[in-house]
Write an enzyme that holds these catalytic residues in place. Structure first.
Site, short mmCIF file in Angstrom:
data_model
loop_
_atom_site.label_atom_id
_atom_site.label_comp_id
_atom_site.label_asym_id
_atom_site.label_seq_id
_atom_site.Cartn_x
_atom_site.Cartn_y
_atom_site.Cartn_z
N LYS A 38 -5.09 0.73 -0.40
CA LYS A 38 -5.37 0.67 -1.85
C LYS A 38 -4.16 1.12 -2.67
CE LYS A 38 -8.24 4.88 -1.79
NZ LYS A 38 -7.38 5.92 -2.27
N ARG A 113 -15.55 11.30 -5.62
CA ARG A 113 -15.75 11.30 -4.16
C ARG A 113 -17.17 11.65 -3.77
NH1 ARG A 113 -10.49 12.60 -1.04
NH2 ARG A 113 -8.93 12.18 -2.60
N ARG A 152 1.58 4.64 15.40
CA ARG A 152 2.82 4.89 14.65
C ARG A 152 3.73 5.86 15.38
NH1 ARG A 152 0.65 5.18 8.55
NH2 ARG A 152 -0.02 7.27 9.12
N ARG A 185 3.71 11.84 14.27
CA ARG A 185 3.36 12.91 13.35
C ARG A 185 2.13 13.64 13.87
NH1 ARG A 185 3.86 9.13 8.95
NH2 ARG A 185 5.93 9.28 8.04
N ARG A 196 -11.51 12.78 9.81
CA ARG A 196 -11.28 12.48 8.38
C ARG A 196 -12.12 11.28 7.93
NH1 ARG A 196 -5.12 11.63 7.28
NH2 ARG A 196 -5.74 11.34 5.13
#
Length: 241
Positions: A38, A113, A152, A185, A196
């Site tokens: 987004k 949210r 990644r 990471r 999450r």
């Protein structure tokens, strides 16, 4: 200060404002999990519809820095490690939308949210004679997001990034140019992301449901190319409820 602005910039801003005069007002909410894309789409929506972009995190920081009344209250809450109240965030949004750049409406990113936040936002807008026109729901299957993020790999020194599936290094685990080791990471791991995502779905499902009942939600298949998602957005905003 206007005297410091170049003529080119002034003319550009005038052109933009003239083009924006006939645009209908739009107040849009973007909803989507981390990594849904987004953030990449919002500049184009802002430009096309002459909207201002409101990211609540940035706005809170700006209010604290500017030392506004709301900013001072927010700073107290942040300094004590507490959460900034919903009323405070809605107050900051209420202040922000009075700016000239928001005269045609706004894109809200990262808020509301929760259901109480959505209700408070609607009440504040109603008071000003406005309403939310569209909620763009960026849908990407969880496994795709996990795949995107966990694949990644980064070369720390240069910032070059690779993806095991979409953009693999020539030699697994090594940077193409220097041959140095790649690393991941800390938060790019499946468990962190899954928790999450679970939190995101649990929290935002009632918000989507709330706006769906008002007929305002456009579900976007965000697991598509940038151009494809942009066309879905254009179609959704053309037929505002």
């Amino acid at each position: 200060h206007l005297a410091d602005v170049s003529t080119e910039q002034l003319m550009e801003e005038l052109r933009r404002r003239v083009e924006c005069i006939d645009k209908p007002e739009k107040r849009v909410i973007l909803v989507g999990p981390p990594g849904c894309g987004k953030g990449s789409q919002s500049p184009a929506i802002k430009q096309e519809h002459c909207l201002c972009h409101l990211a609540t995190g940035d706005m809170l920081r700006a209010a604290v820095k500017a030392g506004t009344e709301l900013g001072k209250t927010a700073k107290k809450a942040m300094d004590s490690g507490g959460l900034v109240s919903d009323d405070l965030v809605v107050g900051i949004i209420e202040d922000a939308v009075k700016a000239p750049e928001c005269s045609k409406g706004f894109i809200l990113d990262g808020f509301p949210r929760t259901l109480p936040q959505a209700e408070k936002l609607d009440a504040m807008l109603k008071k000003a004679g406005h309403k939310i026109d569209a909620v763009l729901d960026f849908e990407v299957p969880d496994e795709v997001l996990v795949d995107r993020v966990t694949g990644r790999w980064i070369h720390p020194a240069s910032g070059r990034s690779y993806h095991t599936k979409n953009k693999p290094p020539k030699v697994p685990g090594k940077d193409d140019i220097t041959g140095e080791a790649l690393m991941q990471r800390k938060d790019d791991n499946a468990d962190t992301l899954k928790s999450r995502l679970a939190a995101f779905h649990a929290q935002t499902a009632p918000v989507i449901d709330y706006y769906s009942k008002q007929g305002k939600v456009a579900k976007l298949d965000a697991n598509k190319s940038f151009g494809d998602v942009a066309s879905q957005i254009a179609a959704a905003l053309k037929t505002d409820k």
